[in-house]
Write a protein that holds these residues in place. Structure first.
Motif, PDB file in Angstrom:
ATOM      1  N   VAL A  37       0.879  -1.177   0.000  1.00  0.00           N
ATOM      2  CA  VAL A  37       0.000   0.000   0.000  1.00  0.00           C
ATOM      3  C   VAL A  37       0.914   1.225   0.000  1.00  0.00           C
ATOM      4  O   VAL A  37       1.936   1.228   0.676  1.00  0.00           O
ATOM      5  CB  VAL A  37      -0.913   0.027   1.239  1.00  0.00           C
ATOM      6  CG1 VAL A  37      -1.768   1.309   1.255  1.00  0.00           C
ATOM      7  CG2 VAL A  37      -1.811  -1.210   1.281  1.00  0.00           C
ATOM      8  N   GLN A  39       1.387   5.690  -0.029  1.00  0.00           N
ATOM      9  CA  GLN A  39       0.797   6.956   0.398  1.00  0.00           C
ATOM     10  C   GLN A  39       1.681   8.086  -0.103  1.00  0.00           C
ATOM     11  O   GLN A  39       2.800   8.276   0.388  1.00  0.00           O
ATOM     12  CB  GLN A  39       0.667   7.006   1.921  1.00  0.00           C
ATOM     13  CG  GLN A  39      -0.074   8.216   2.449  1.00  0.00           C
ATOM     14  CD  GLN A  39      -0.402   8.083   3.931  1.00  0.00           C
ATOM     15  OE1 GLN A  39       0.329   7.477   4.704  1.00  0.00           O
ATOM     16  NE2 GLN A  39      -1.541   8.644   4.339  1.00  0.00           N
ATOM     17  N   LYS A  43      -1.013  12.833   1.109  1.00  0.00           N
ATOM     18  CA  LYS A  43      -2.208  12.277   0.465  1.00  0.00           C
ATOM     19  C   LYS A  43      -2.715  11.046   1.196  1.00  0.00           C
ATOM     20  O   LYS A  43      -2.189  10.660   2.245  1.00  0.00           O
ATOM     21  CB  LYS A  43      -1.894  11.914  -0.994  1.00  0.00           C
ATOM     22  CG  LYS A  43      -1.411  13.076  -1.824  1.00  0.00           C
ATOM     23  CD  LYS A  43      -2.457  14.183  -1.947  1.00  0.00           C
ATOM     24  CE  LYS A  43      -1.977  15.293  -2.865  1.00  0.00           C
ATOM     25  NZ  LYS A  43      -2.984  16.397  -2.960  1.00  0.00           N
ATOM     26  N   GLY A  44      -3.757  10.431   0.635  1.00  0.00           N
ATOM     27  CA  GLY A  44      -4.354   9.261   1.247  1.00  0.00           C
ATOM     28  C   GLY A  44      -3.678   7.965   0.849  1.00  0.00           C
ATOM     29  O   GLY A  44      -2.671   7.947   0.145  1.00  0.00           O
ATOM     30  N   LEU A  45      -4.261   6.869   1.313  1.00  0.00           N
ATOM     31  CA  LEU A  45      -3.724   5.541   1.055  1.00  0.00           C
ATOM     32  C   LEU A  45      -4.192   5.029  -0.293  1.00  0.00           C
ATOM     33  O   LEU A  45      -5.320   5.291  -0.716  1.00  0.00           O
ATOM     34  CB  LEU A  45      -4.184   4.580   2.161  1.00  0.00           C
ATOM     35  CG  LEU A  45      -3.788   4.952   3.587  1.00  0.00           C
ATOM     36  CD1 LEU A  45      -4.486   4.035   4.581  1.00  0.00           C
ATOM     37  CD2 LEU A  45      -2.281   4.865   3.765  1.00  0.00           C
ATOM     38  N   TRP A  47      -4.050   1.296  -2.464  1.00  0.00           N
ATOM     39  CA  TRP A  47      -3.653  -0.107  -2.570  1.00  0.00           C
ATOM     40  C   TRP A  47      -2.842  -0.308  -3.846  1.00  0.00           C
ATOM     41  O   TRP A  47      -3.179   0.226  -4.907  1.00  0.00           O
ATOM     42  CB  TRP A  47      -4.900  -0.987  -2.579  1.00  0.00           C
ATOM     43  CG  TRP A  47      -4.585  -2.428  -2.803  1.00  0.00           C
ATOM     44  CD1 TRP A  47      -4.050  -3.310  -1.897  1.00  0.00           C
ATOM     45  CD2 TRP A  47      -4.767  -3.174  -4.010  1.00  0.00           C
ATOM     46  NE1 TRP A  47      -3.905  -4.545  -2.466  1.00  0.00           N
ATOM     47  CE2 TRP A  47      -4.334  -4.493  -3.763  1.00  0.00           C
ATOM     48  CE3 TRP A  47      -5.265  -2.854  -5.277  1.00  0.00           C
ATOM     49  CZ2 TRP A  47      -4.376  -5.494  -4.733  1.00  0.00           C
ATOM     50  CZ3 TRP A  47      -5.306  -3.840  -6.248  1.00  0.00           C
ATOM     51  CH2 TRP A  47      -4.869  -5.143  -5.967  1.00  0.00           C
ATOM     52  N   TYR A  95       4.169   0.975   2.090  1.00  0.00           N
ATOM     53  CA  TYR A  95       3.975   0.105   3.240  1.00  0.00           C
ATOM     54  C   TYR A  95       3.725  -1.332   2.776  1.00  0.00           C
ATOM     55  O   TYR A  95       3.012  -1.541   1.789  1.00  0.00           O
ATOM     56  CB  TYR A  95       2.740   0.507   4.039  1.00  0.00           C
ATOM     57  CG  TYR A  95       2.759   1.855   4.704  1.00  0.00           C
ATOM     58  CD1 TYR A  95       2.090   2.936   4.146  1.00  0.00           C
ATOM     59  CD2 TYR A  95       3.391   2.035   5.937  1.00  0.00           C
ATOM     60  CE1 TYR A  95       2.056   4.176   4.782  1.00  0.00           C
ATOM     61  CE2 TYR A  95       3.369   3.263   6.570  1.00  0.00           C
ATOM     62  CZ  TYR A  95       2.699   4.322   5.988  1.00  0.00           C
ATOM     63  OH  TYR A  95       2.669   5.540   6.624  1.00  0.00           O
ATOM     64  N   GLY A 108       3.958  -2.260   8.261  1.00  0.00           N
ATOM     65  CA  GLY A 108       5.305  -1.795   8.562  1.00  0.00           C
ATOM     66  C   GLY A 108       5.306  -0.289   8.688  1.00  0.00           C
ATOM     67  O   GLY A 108       4.257   0.362   8.616  1.00  0.00           O
ATOM     68  N   ARG A 109       6.483   0.283   8.860  1.00  0.00           N
ATOM     69  CA  ARG A 109       6.610   1.738   9.011  1.00  0.00           C
ATOM     70  C   ARG A 109       6.796   2.449   7.684  1.00  0.00           C
ATOM     71  O   ARG A 109       6.741   3.677   7.615  1.00  0.00           O
ATOM     72  CB  ARG A 109       7.757   2.056   9.954  1.00  0.00           C
ATOM     73  CG  ARG A 109       7.558   1.485  11.345  1.00  0.00           C
ATOM     74  CD  ARG A 109       8.737   1.753  12.256  1.00  0.00           C
ATOM     75  NE  ARG A 109       8.888   3.174  12.562  1.00  0.00           N
ATOM     76  CZ  ARG A 109       9.807   3.649  13.382  1.00  0.00           C
ATOM     77  NH1 ARG A 109      10.662   2.831  13.962  1.00  0.00           N
ATOM     78  NH2 ARG A 109       9.879   4.949  13.610  1.00  0.00           N
TER      79      ARG A 109
END
Lengths: 117, 110
Positions: A37, A39, A43-45, A47, A95, A108-109
């Motif tokens: 995923v 970002q 902004k937003g996430l 997939w 991510y 994850g980070r």
């Protein structure tokens, strides 16, 4: 401690390639489907891709289909994302996340990919 | 793969309840009970709060609840606390073997 850790991000020129990795600790990746995923800054996430627990099935967002390849090495407890023909719009924090059912469970980070000349 | 629609921002006072909506289509939210919600604090990774529309993962406070009606899912946070201030994202599985997220909602605790 159960965690996922991404690596491999960096600054890359448009049109070039980059390979991301996601290492798991305290978690047996072979038991889980795994997602990427991303970002974009501020902004937003979004997939990106999913690979099944055994690597037999892969699914991609239209925005990356044909350019990105998700893979896994269960013997190394590791997930990968090969990114080719990179574009400016691919700039994002990437991510990895474990798939529990139809949701994104452990994250994850992230690792930052910047596509710029 | 159009993003799900969420309000850009919501706000509430401590102790109050707020609801965040997430509108999709008959190809995602309306068809599957596979809506999930994520909380993201600044500079942190997202955290799963609700899955399969109404279920809470272990360790998530029962102040968080989810529901769905037609093509719209909702996240309700009751007894609002300062630590709830964050961005919230919904997500749904879609009929095209893909996942879609909402644009995110910034929750401000006044």
């Amino acid at each position: 401690q159960v965690q996922l850790e991404e690596s491999g991000g960096g600054v890359v020129q448009p049109g070039r390639s980059l390979r991301l990795s996601c290492a798991a600790s305290g978690l047996t990746l072979s038991s889980y489907g795994m997602h990427w995923v991303r970002q974009a800054p501020g902004k937003g996430l979004e997939w990106v891709a999913l690979i099944s627990y055994d690597g037999s099935s892969m699914y991609y967002a239209n925005s990356v289909k044909g350019r990105f390849t998700i893979s896994r090495d269960n013997s190394q407890n590791t997930l990968h994302l090969q990114m080719n023909s990179l574009r400016g719009e691919d700039t994002a924090l990437y991510y990895c996340a474990s798939a529990t059912g139809w949701s994104f469970d452990l994250w994850g980070r992230g690792t930052l990919v910047t596509v710029s000349s | 793969q159009s993003a799900l629609t969420q309000p850009a921002s919501v706000s509430g006072s401590p102790g109050q309840s707020i609801t965040i909506s997430c509108t999709g289509s008959s190809s995602d939210v309306g068809y599957y009970n596979y809506v999930s919600w994520y909380q993201q604090h600044p500079g942190k990774a997202p955290k799963l709060m609700i899955y399969d529309v109404t279920y809470r993962p272990s360790g998530i406070s029962d102040r968080f609840s989810g529901s769905k009606s037609g093509n719209t899912a909702s996240l309700t946070i009751s007894g609002l606390q300062a630590e709830d201030e964050a961005d919230y994202y919904c997500s749904s599985y879609t009929s095209r073997d893909s996942w879609v997220f909402g644009g995110g909602t910034k929750l401000t605790v006044l």
